[in-house]
Structures are given as C-alpha cells and as structure tokens.
Motif scaffolding. Sequence first.
Motif, mmCIF file in Angstrom:
data_model
loop_
_atom_site.group_PDB
_atom_site.id
_atom_site.type_symbol
_atom_site.label_atom_id
_atom_site.label_comp_id
_atom_site.label_asym_id
_atom_site.label_seq_id
_atom_site.Cartn_x
_atom_site.Cartn_y
_atom_site.Cartn_z
ATOM 1 N N TRP A 1 -64.983 15.036 30.632
ATOM 2 C CA TRP A 1 -63.527 15.037 30.801
ATOM 3 C C TRP A 1 -62.804 14.818 29.478
ATOM 4 O O TRP A 1 -61.689 15.306 29.285
ATOM 5 C CB TRP A 1 -63.101 14.016 31.853
ATOM 6 C CG TRP A 1 -63.494 14.491 33.213
ATOM 7 C CD1 TRP A 1 -64.596 14.123 33.924
ATOM 8 C CD2 TRP A 1 -62.820 15.465 34.009
ATOM 9 N NE1 TRP A 1 -64.640 14.794 35.113
ATOM 10 C CE2 TRP A 1 -63.557 15.626 35.198
ATOM 11 C CE3 TRP A 1 -61.662 16.213 33.842
ATOM 12 C CZ2 TRP A 1 -63.176 16.500 36.208
ATOM 13 C CZ3 TRP A 1 -61.272 17.078 34.852
ATOM 14 C CH2 TRP A 1 -62.024 17.221 36.018
ATOM 15 N N CYS B 1 -56.443 19.894 34.400
ATOM 16 C CA CYS B 1 -57.587 18.983 34.492
ATOM 17 C C CYS B 1 -57.458 18.074 35.710
ATOM 18 O O CYS B 1 -58.430 17.837 36.427
ATOM 19 C CB CYS B 1 -57.714 18.146 33.226
ATOM 20 S SG CYS B 1 -58.343 19.048 31.806
ATOM 21 N N TYR C 1 -59.975 17.894 38.798
ATOM 22 C CA TYR C 1 -60.529 16.598 39.218
ATOM 23 C C TYR C 1 -60.362 16.393 40.735
ATOM 24 O O TYR C 1 -61.314 16.093 41.446
ATOM 25 C CB TYR C 1 -59.838 15.495 38.404
ATOM 26 C CG TYR C 1 -59.830 14.123 39.001
ATOM 27 C CD1 TYR C 1 -60.978 13.347 39.028
ATOM 28 C CD2 TYR C 1 -58.660 13.578 39.523
ATOM 29 C CE1 TYR C 1 -60.966 12.076 39.567
ATOM 30 C CE2 TYR C 1 -58.635 12.315 40.053
ATOM 31 C CZ TYR C 1 -59.788 11.566 40.079
ATOM 32 O OH TYR C 1 -59.772 10.305 40.615
ATOM 33 N N GLY D 1 -63.951 11.197 35.911
ATOM 34 C CA GLY D 1 -62.863 11.790 35.144
ATOM 35 C C GLY D 1 -61.504 11.214 35.450
ATOM 36 O O GLY D 1 -60.551 11.388 34.691
ATOM 37 N N VAL E 1 -58.283 11.324 32.836
ATOM 38 C CA VAL E 1 -57.181 12.247 33.121
ATOM 39 C C VAL E 1 -55.895 11.487 33.433
ATOM 40 O O VAL E 1 -54.825 11.831 32.924
ATOM 41 C CB VAL E 1 -57.558 13.205 34.270
ATOM 42 C CG1 VAL E 1 -56.401 14.075 34.660
ATOM 43 C CG2 VAL E 1 -58.747 14.070 33.874
#
Length: 162
Positions: free
Chosen positions: A22, A34, A38, A72, A76
């Motif tokens: 990530w 992203c 996720y 992640g 993120v």
Amino acid sequence: PEAAAAGYTVFSVGWIGARVLWGILVDKIHVRYCFMLYLAGISTGMLVLILLPPNVAPVLVVLGFMGLMFGGGGIVSTIIWPNYFGRKSIGAIRGLSAPFRSVAGALSPLLVAFLYDKTKSYQIGFILSAIWQFSAIGAIFFARPSAKKQPAVQPAGQKASA
C-alpha cells in the motif's frame, strides 16, 4: 486450533506485506482510488469466504489476501483524511469523527453475533458488511477534496494564501 492459528498467521503475514504494497500503491495511484480498491478487496474477500467450501487451504489463501487488504487501511486513511479535508484542522475533524467510527466498530461484531445466534450462519453478517463497504466505494468515488487546502508547513515569514 491448528487451522485457526494458521489462519491468524497467514492473515498477519499478509498484513505485514500490506505495509509495503500500500505504500507503493499510494505513491503511484490517487489515494481515492487506493481507498476504493482497499474497500473492494475487503468486500470481495468476505464474499469469497462465504462461498468457499469448509476447506482449510482455500480459506488460508483468502485470509492472506484479506491481510493484504486490511493492512492497507491505516496507510490509506492516514493519507486520504488530510488530502480531502486539509491539514489545518485535521485533528478536530478526525477527533469529531472518531466517536462515530468507534461506536460502529464496537457495534458491528455485536450485530454479526446477534445474526449468527438467530441464523446459525455468518453469511448475513458478511453480506451486510460487504454491502456497506461497496456503498462506501460509491461515496468515495463521488468525493472530491476541499477546494481550499492549507499546506502542512508554512515557510518561515509567509502567510497562508486564501
């Protein structure tokens, strides 16, 4: 117990690998995409777990994937909050949202446990969770950063531009 320990280990290894994965992804792909990836990964993993036969090997593969996805989240979300709301008031904004996130995080397992007690299956809880994640993907798709952002650090002697 051995299968559960193996599942936890595979999930944890995926989680560790997620930090590298990530970190690279958010440098190469817009953080909004992203975050959508996720959430899609978490939802897909839950739905696949529902469909899998009760066999350890495929479940371990999915748990490794889920570790990559769940791992992640911290990366993120650390980036998306200030990118969308600016850095000036990020503490206040995250502090205001924290009780709602905490309550949802505390009540979700209780809801899934209640549904399990009523149906003797986790399927409804997993499906509801996947639906929630997929609806969040839609909301994030339409989200746009605030038009007025403050830089993280002001150069010495300069005023913030309006």
